[in-house]
Design a protein around this motif. Structure first.
Motif, mmCIF file in Angstrom:
data_model
loop_
_atom_site.group_PDB
_atom_site.id
_atom_site.type_symbol
_atom_site.label_atom_id
_atom_site.label_comp_id
_atom_site.label_asym_id
_atom_site.label_seq_id
_atom_site.Cartn_x
_atom_site.Cartn_y
_atom_site.Cartn_z
ATOM 1 N N MET A 1 0.833 -1.202 0.000
ATOM 2 C CA MET A 1 0.000 0.000 0.000
ATOM 3 C C MET A 1 0.871 1.257 0.000
ATOM 4 O O MET A 1 0.566 2.239 -0.681
ATOM 5 C CB MET A 1 -0.924 0.012 1.225
ATOM 6 C CG MET A 1 -2.052 -1.005 1.169
ATOM 7 S SD MET A 1 -3.140 -0.794 -0.256
ATOM 8 C CE MET A 1 -3.893 0.792 0.104
ATOM 9 N N THR A 2 1.969 1.200 0.738
ATOM 10 C CA THR A 2 2.901 2.334 0.762
ATOM 11 C C THR A 2 3.465 2.587 -0.629
ATOM 12 O O THR A 2 3.539 3.727 -1.095
ATOM 13 C CB THR A 2 4.057 2.064 1.754
ATOM 14 O OG1 THR A 2 3.498 1.859 3.057
ATOM 15 C CG2 THR A 2 5.026 3.232 1.803
ATOM 16 N N GLU A 3 3.844 1.510 -1.328
ATOM 17 C CA GLU A 3 4.362 1.632 -2.701
ATOM 18 C C GLU A 3 3.330 2.281 -3.622
ATOM 19 O O GLU A 3 3.655 3.162 -4.415
ATOM 20 C CB GLU A 3 4.703 0.237 -3.253
ATOM 21 C CG GLU A 3 5.975 -0.364 -2.698
ATOM 22 C CD GLU A 3 6.165 -1.780 -3.210
ATOM 23 O OE1 GLU A 3 5.540 -2.152 -4.231
ATOM 24 O OE2 GLU A 3 6.939 -2.523 -2.575
ATOM 25 N N ILE A 4 2.071 1.838 -3.488
ATOM 26 C CA ILE A 4 1.009 2.374 -4.349
ATOM 27 C C ILE A 4 0.824 3.870 -4.113
ATOM 28 O O ILE A 4 0.747 4.670 -5.059
ATOM 29 C CB ILE A 4 -0.316 1.607 -4.112
ATOM 30 C CG1 ILE A 4 -0.181 0.175 -4.646
ATOM 31 C CG2 ILE A 4 -1.492 2.325 -4.778
ATOM 32 C CD1 ILE A 4 -1.310 -0.752 -4.240
ATOM 33 N N TYR A 5 0.772 4.262 -2.831
ATOM 34 C CA TYR A 5 0.599 5.688 -2.510
ATOM 35 C C TYR A 5 1.788 6.515 -2.998
ATOM 36 O O TYR A 5 1.625 7.620 -3.520
ATOM 37 C CB TYR A 5 0.403 5.877 -1.003
ATOM 38 C CG TYR A 5 -1.019 5.646 -0.558
ATOM 39 C CD1 TYR A 5 -2.040 6.498 -0.975
ATOM 40 C CD2 TYR A 5 -1.350 4.576 0.268
ATOM 41 C CE1 TYR A 5 -3.357 6.293 -0.575
ATOM 42 C CE2 TYR A 5 -2.657 4.359 0.681
ATOM 43 C CZ TYR A 5 -3.655 5.226 0.250
ATOM 44 O OH TYR A 5 -4.954 5.023 0.643
ATOM 45 N N GLU A 6 2.998 5.972 -2.843
ATOM 46 C CA GLU A 6 4.189 6.701 -3.293
ATOM 47 C C GLU A 6 4.178 6.877 -4.812
ATOM 48 O O GLU A 6 4.553 7.922 -5.332
ATOM 49 C CB GLU A 6 5.454 5.969 -2.837
ATOM 50 C CG GLU A 6 5.727 6.162 -1.344
ATOM 51 C CD GLU A 6 6.905 5.334 -0.857
ATOM 52 O OE1 GLU A 6 7.391 4.464 -1.622
ATOM 53 O OE2 GLU A 6 7.315 5.539 0.298
ATOM 54 N N GLU A 7 3.743 5.818 -5.521
ATOM 55 C CA GLU A 7 3.648 5.904 -6.979
ATOM 56 C C GLU A 7 2.622 6.960 -7.393
ATOM 57 O O GLU A 7 2.860 7.762 -8.300
ATOM 58 C CB GLU A 7 3.233 4.539 -7.554
ATOM 59 C CG GLU A 7 4.361 3.518 -7.570
ATOM 60 C CD GLU A 7 3.868 2.122 -7.920
ATOM 61 O OE1 GLU A 7 2.728 2.014 -8.432
ATOM 62 O OE2 GLU A 7 4.604 1.158 -7.673
ATOM 63 N N MET A 8 1.478 6.955 -6.714
ATOM 64 C CA MET A 8 0.424 7.924 -7.040
ATOM 65 C C MET A 8 0.875 9.358 -6.748
ATOM 66 O O MET A 8 0.686 10.259 -7.563
ATOM 67 C CB MET A 8 -0.848 7.601 -6.230
ATOM 68 C CG MET A 8 -1.566 6.356 -6.691
ATOM 69 S SD MET A 8 -2.941 5.939 -5.626
ATOM 70 C CE MET A 8 -4.037 7.311 -5.947
ATOM 71 N N LEU A 9 1.476 9.560 -5.585
ATOM 72 C CA LEU A 9 1.940 10.890 -5.216
ATOM 73 C C LEU A 9 3.056 11.366 -6.135
ATOM 74 O O LEU A 9 3.129 12.530 -6.505
ATOM 75 C CB LEU A 9 2.406 10.906 -3.765
ATOM 76 C CG LEU A 9 1.276 10.745 -2.724
ATOM 77 C CD1 LEU A 9 1.865 10.492 -1.342
ATOM 78 C CD2 LEU A 9 0.373 11.972 -2.710
#
Length: 201
Positions: A188-196
């Protein structure tokens, strides 16, 4: 934590020496608990009981179905429980015949407890039980309306204790490998970092 099986069975009014086929679901049409009862009724259930954890508007109907099928004394309606993990630890087989799921917590809990699982072949159940092509648990996914298919798998596992142990270990290992909370958190952290990151660029 270890569970005193004798005491837990006594609490749930499960007769001594019986194999425990368990399900956990809200008692509503979408969960298809009637299929669980029908499959159990058709199985070689002389030495087994069906333990149903959950509450809902179909309770009366499901009690009547158990009576009609002649297995009233073999079906235990345990109601809403806060000790599901303890109950999973004393059960022998988890049977889950739901029509529709997102990512079912019931299956996750049964996997974490190392239970062999027979489940309807639907999205959600398949995602959890067959996360890769080589998963042995895929053999125990059954078309949702195939009562005889559920019964056949149940009959097989009721006779094969070693197969139950192996399947339970596969499920527990897959739960740790794919669905451990730390792995989910990291993804989930990876996904949020990618989105941001994409927003900033």
């Amino acid at each position: 934590l270890p569970v005193d099986k004798k005491e837990k069975c006594k609490e749930l009014k499960i007769p001594k020496g019986k194999k425990i086929v368990m399900t956990m679901a809200e008692l509503i049409p979408r969960k298809n608990v009637s299929a669980t009862i029908n499959a159990f009724a058709a199985a070689e259930n002389e030495d087994a009981v069906l333990l149903i954890c959950g509450r809902g508007k179909e309770l009366k109907k499901l009690r009547e179905l158990s009576k009609e099928l002649g297995i009233k004394d073999k079906v235990i309606f345990a109601g809403y429980r806060t000790d599901i993990l303890e109950i999973c630890k004393i059960a022998d087989i988890f049977l889950f015949t739901s029509y529709q799921e997102g990512l079912p917590v019931a299956i996750m809990q049964a996997m974490a407890a190392g239970l062999p699982i027979i489940a309807s072949d639907i999205r959600g159940n398949r995602d959890l039980l067959a996360p890769d092509k080589d998963s042995k648990s895929e053999d125990y996914l059954v078309p949702v309306d195939d009562i005889q298919g559920f019964t056949n798998k149940l009959n097989y596992l009721l006779k094969k204790e070693k197969e139950c142990e192996k399947l339970g270990e596969v499920n527990k290992a897959n739960c740790r490998k794919y669905f451990d909370i730390e792995l989910v958190h990291d993804r989930m952290t990876e996904i949020y970092e990618e989105m941001l990151g994409s927003k900033e660029s």
